[in-house]
Design an enzyme around this catalytic site. Structure first.
Site, PDB file in Angstrom:
ATOM      1  N   GLU A 139       0.776  -1.110  -0.016  1.00 21.53           N
ATOM      2  CA  GLU A 139       0.031   0.083   0.030  1.00 21.53           C
ATOM      3  C   GLU A 139       0.803   1.257   0.037  1.00 21.53           C
ATOM      4  OE1 GLU A 139      -3.010   0.416  -1.024  1.00 21.53           O
ATOM      5  OE2 GLU A 139      -3.551  -1.378   0.483  1.00 21.53           O
ATOM      6  N   SER A 156     -13.628   4.540  -9.228  1.00 23.62           N
ATOM      7  CA  SER A 156     -13.243   5.494 -10.190  1.00 23.62           C
ATOM      8  C   SER A 156     -12.607   4.691 -11.461  1.00 23.62           C
ATOM      9  CB  SER A 156     -12.448   6.462  -9.340  1.00 23.62           C
ATOM     10  OG  SER A 156     -11.294   6.077  -8.949  1.00 23.62           O
ATOM     11  N   GLY A 163     -16.195   5.295  -3.080  1.00 26.16           N
ATOM     12  CA  GLY A 163     -15.541   6.014  -1.812  1.00 26.16           C
ATOM     13  C   GLY A 163     -15.398   5.059  -0.855  1.00 26.16           C
ATOM     14  N   THR A 193       2.872   2.093  -2.056  1.00 25.10           N
ATOM     15  CA  THR A 193       4.072   1.521  -2.703  1.00 25.10           C
ATOM     16  C   THR A 193       4.001   2.042  -4.155  1.00 25.10           C
ATOM     17  OG1 THR A 193       3.194  -0.481  -2.900  1.00 25.10           O
ATOM     18  CG2 THR A 193       4.708  -0.053  -0.961  1.00 25.10           C
ATOM     19  N   ASP A 194       3.103   1.988  -4.753  1.00 29.03           N
ATOM     20  CA  ASP A 194       3.178   2.299  -6.298  1.00 29.03           C
ATOM     21  C   ASP A 194       3.850   3.348  -6.940  1.00 29.03           C
ATOM     22  OD1 ASP A 194       0.614   3.598  -5.926  1.00 29.03           O
ATOM     23  OD2 ASP A 194      -0.571   2.959  -7.226  1.00 29.03           O
ATOM     24  N   ASP A 217      -4.606   1.072  -9.575  1.00 37.13           N
ATOM     25  CA  ASP A 217      -5.893   0.769  -9.366  1.00 37.13           C
ATOM     26  C   ASP A 217      -6.485   0.544 -10.965  1.00 37.13           C
ATOM     27  OD1 ASP A 217      -5.832   1.288  -6.764  1.00 37.13           O
ATOM     28  OD2 ASP A 217      -6.752   3.365  -6.871  1.00 37.13           O
ATOM     29  N   SER A 245     -24.999   8.248 -16.078  1.00 33.08           N
ATOM     30  CA  SER A 245     -24.961   6.871 -14.992  1.00 33.08           C
ATOM     31  C   SER A 245     -26.166   6.755 -14.427  1.00 33.08           C
ATOM     32  CB  SER A 245     -23.784   7.553 -13.804  1.00 33.08           C
ATOM     33  OG  SER A 245     -23.895   6.492 -12.835  1.00 33.08           O
TER      34      SER A 245
HETATM   35  P1  ADP Z   1     -13.259   5.028  -5.288  1.00 34.73           P
HETATM   36  O1  ADP Z   1     -12.310   5.048  -6.551  1.00 34.73           O
HETATM   37  O2  ADP Z   1     -12.354   4.737  -3.786  1.00 34.73           O
HETATM   38  O3  ADP Z   1     -14.258   4.396  -5.171  1.00 34.73           O
HETATM   39  P2  ADP Z   1     -13.105   7.797  -5.826  1.00 34.73           P
HETATM   40  O4  ADP Z   1     -13.325   8.989  -5.105  1.00 34.73           O
HETATM   41  O5  ADP Z   1     -11.634   7.667  -6.452  1.00 34.73           O
HETATM   42  O6  ADP Z   1     -13.277   6.652  -4.698  1.00 34.73           O
HETATM   43  O7  ADP Z   1     -13.980   7.732  -6.962  1.00 34.73           O
HETATM   44  C1  ADP Z   1     -15.366   7.935  -6.524  1.00 34.73           C
HETATM   45  C2  ADP Z   1     -16.080   8.688  -7.601  1.00 34.73           C
HETATM   46  O8  ADP Z   1     -16.107   8.205  -8.891  1.00 34.73           O
HETATM   47  C3  ADP Z   1     -17.493   9.013  -7.335  1.00 34.73           C
HETATM   48  O9  ADP Z   1     -17.602  10.179  -6.490  1.00 34.73           O
HETATM   49  C4  ADP Z   1     -18.024   9.412  -8.659  1.00 34.73           C
HETATM   50  O10 ADP Z   1     -17.548  10.811  -9.237  1.00 34.73           O
HETATM   51  C5  ADP Z   1     -17.325   8.254  -9.557  1.00 34.73           C
HETATM   52  N1  ADP Z   1     -18.121   7.158  -9.658  1.00 34.73           N
HETATM   53  C6  ADP Z   1     -17.875   5.943  -9.153  1.00 34.73           C
HETATM   54  N2  ADP Z   1     -18.986   4.967  -9.365  1.00 34.73           N
HETATM   55  C7  ADP Z   1     -19.841   5.794 -10.232  1.00 34.73           C
HETATM   56  C8  ADP Z   1     -20.959   5.498 -10.960  1.00 34.73           C
HETATM   57  N3  ADP Z   1     -21.585   4.360 -10.888  1.00 34.73           N
HETATM   58  N4  ADP Z   1     -21.729   6.615 -11.643  1.00 34.73           N
HETATM   59  C9  ADP Z   1     -21.166   7.562 -11.833  1.00 34.73           C
HETATM   60  N5  ADP Z   1     -20.144   7.956 -10.975  1.00 34.73           N
HETATM   61  C10 ADP Z   1     -19.330   7.123 -10.327  1.00 34.73           C
HETATM   62 MG    MG Z   2     -10.543   6.079  -6.839  1.00 34.27          MG
END
Ligand code: ADP
Ligand code: MG
Length: 381
Positions: free
Chosen positions: A31, A126, A120, A33-34, A170, A65
């Site tokens: 973790e 993401s 999140g 580390t990348d 990721d 979405s």
């Molecule tokens: P993680 O990648 O750990 O889940 P991030 O904050 O990097 O958290 O990414 C989350 C963001 O990605 C959300 O706030 C949204 O903007 C986008 N996202 C993720 N899944 C969806 C989805 N199904 N539809 C629309 N946006 C999404």
């Molecule tokens: Mg993310």
């Protein structure tokens, strides 16, 4: 016709050209580390972002979405501007921008997507969004790009377009993982090795504990850890902390003046060593032996890198105390998820202990599910 394709048709009034999926991930070990050119070992989750997509020749990009209340986002591929906000749409739009920046003639698209990757929660929703977009456009526009290259472009989208300074793990996990394996990735030269991770054959399970919390602290903390690691490397006269061997760590730590940086360096170098140890254990068929290494990794993230939080510490502590082989936070920390390696026979008791400990601490009930090592991004239809 799949549900996503049907929703595309209802939304845009014609059939999509195809449907693609890209998974979220958990990281087994390695973790923070990348971005230090080090080693990571993620596996893909069964949870995926699924996108129905069709090309457009007129320079228009439409994004929708099913999981976000709101209208179709309409952009022009020529007018895409990094860091322009755009909310969730910045992730797929950033991929179109990165592809075009790299000289690929993506003239437009209609995209409708939905995802089962919790957002999140440290599970890379993401990256799933970016990679599913990248793969769909590669296939439709017949771009000469490998899965690893799609991961690189997706990372570029997140770094430069969305503005999140993430490493390469990721997106590579989402693009390149294979079913039944963890992915051993060298973040320096991007060498990949699929290592069999057959939990049922060893009577084991890997549980994900989504704490449901995300502390605001996490935002600046990631960049701060990055800067601290870079400072450590500079003070030690190495290009990145990857260059520092585990054997040299005690001497190196004596050379560092800041106790904070000393902690960061100790975490990164020791976590790289833990990735090597887990790889050796898996290669020798000792999956059970991985447990204590996970817990060791958590202590390092908690005490040296200081990216854990009370909820993650509680999850790890309770899991281990109630019979798990090992546990650790996974992903960026400050909330999100922990993983728990547990004997099949003990999984029920450990899950119960987790739920009741969170209840006792007046915390929201954690979401528990099993992480089965699943396939990376692929075309579905
Ligand atoms: P993680 O990648 O750990 O889940 P991030 O904050 O990097 O958290 O990414 C989350 C963001 O990605 C959300 O706030 C949204 O903007 C986008 N996202 C993720 N899944 C969806 C989805 N199904 N539809 C629309 N946006 C999404
Ligand atoms: Mg993310």
């Amino acid at each position: 016709m799949s549900e996503v394709a049907a929703a595309f048709r209802a939304l845009y009034g014609y059939e999509p050209e195809g449907v693609w999926a890209a998974p979220g991930r958990v990281n087994l070990i390695g973790e923070y580390t990348d971005f230090n050119d080090g080693f990571v070992m993620p596996l893909a989750l069964p949870h995926t972002a699924v996108a129905a997509v069709a090309r457009r020749a007129d320079g228009v990009l439409r994004l929708h979405s099913a999981d976000i209340a709101g209208p179709v986002v309409e952009l022009r591929t020529e007018g895409l501007e990094p860091l322009s906000g755009a909310g969730w749409a910045a992730y797929p739009a950033g991929v179109v921008w990165a592809l075009r920046e790299a000289g690929h003639d993506v003239s437009g698209a209609d995209i409708h997507l939905t995802s089962t990757v919790p957002t999140g929660a440290g599970l890379s929703s993401s990256a799933a969004l970016e990679v599913v977009t990248a793969l769909a456009l590669r296939d439709l526009y017949e771009l000469p790009l490998s899965m690893a290259e799609l991961a690189g472009l997706s990372q570029r989208a997140e770094n430069a377009f969305v503005g999140v300074p993430c490493g390469i793990m990721d997106q590579t996990a989402s693009a390149c993982c294979t079913e039944g394996h963890v992915l051993h990735l060298d973040a320096r030269d991007l060498t990949r090795r699929q290592i069999p991770f057959d939990l049922p054959a060893h009577g084991l399970r890997l549980l994900v504990v989504d704490t449901g919390v995300q502390h605001a602290l996490g935002d600046g903390a990631y960049a701060e850890r990055r800067a601290g690691c870079e400072r450590g490397a500079r003070e030690l006269g190495v290009r990145t902390l990857r260059e520092l061997s585990y054997a040299r760590l005690p001497d190196a730590l004596r050379e560092l003046s800041s106790p904070t940086v000393r902690g960061y360096v100790r975490h990164v170098v020791s976590d790289n060593e833990r990735v090597a140890r887990v790889a050796a254990l898996l290669d020798s068929g000792d999956v059970w032996g991985v447990g204590p290494v996970l817990t060791e990794g958590h202590v390092s993230l908690r005490d040296d890198l200081r990216v854990s939080c009370a909820e993650l510490d509680l999850a790890v502590e309770v899991a281990v105390a109630s019979g798990a082989l090992g546990a650790r936070m996974t992903g960026g920390g400050f909330g999100g998820s922990a993983i728990v390696l547990v004997e099949e026979a003990a999984a029920g008791a450990v899950s119960k202990a987790l739920v009741s400990a969170f209840e006792k601490a007046a915390l929201a009930r954690p979401r528990l599910f099993e992480a089965t090592p699943s396939a990376g991004a692929r075309r579905l239809a």
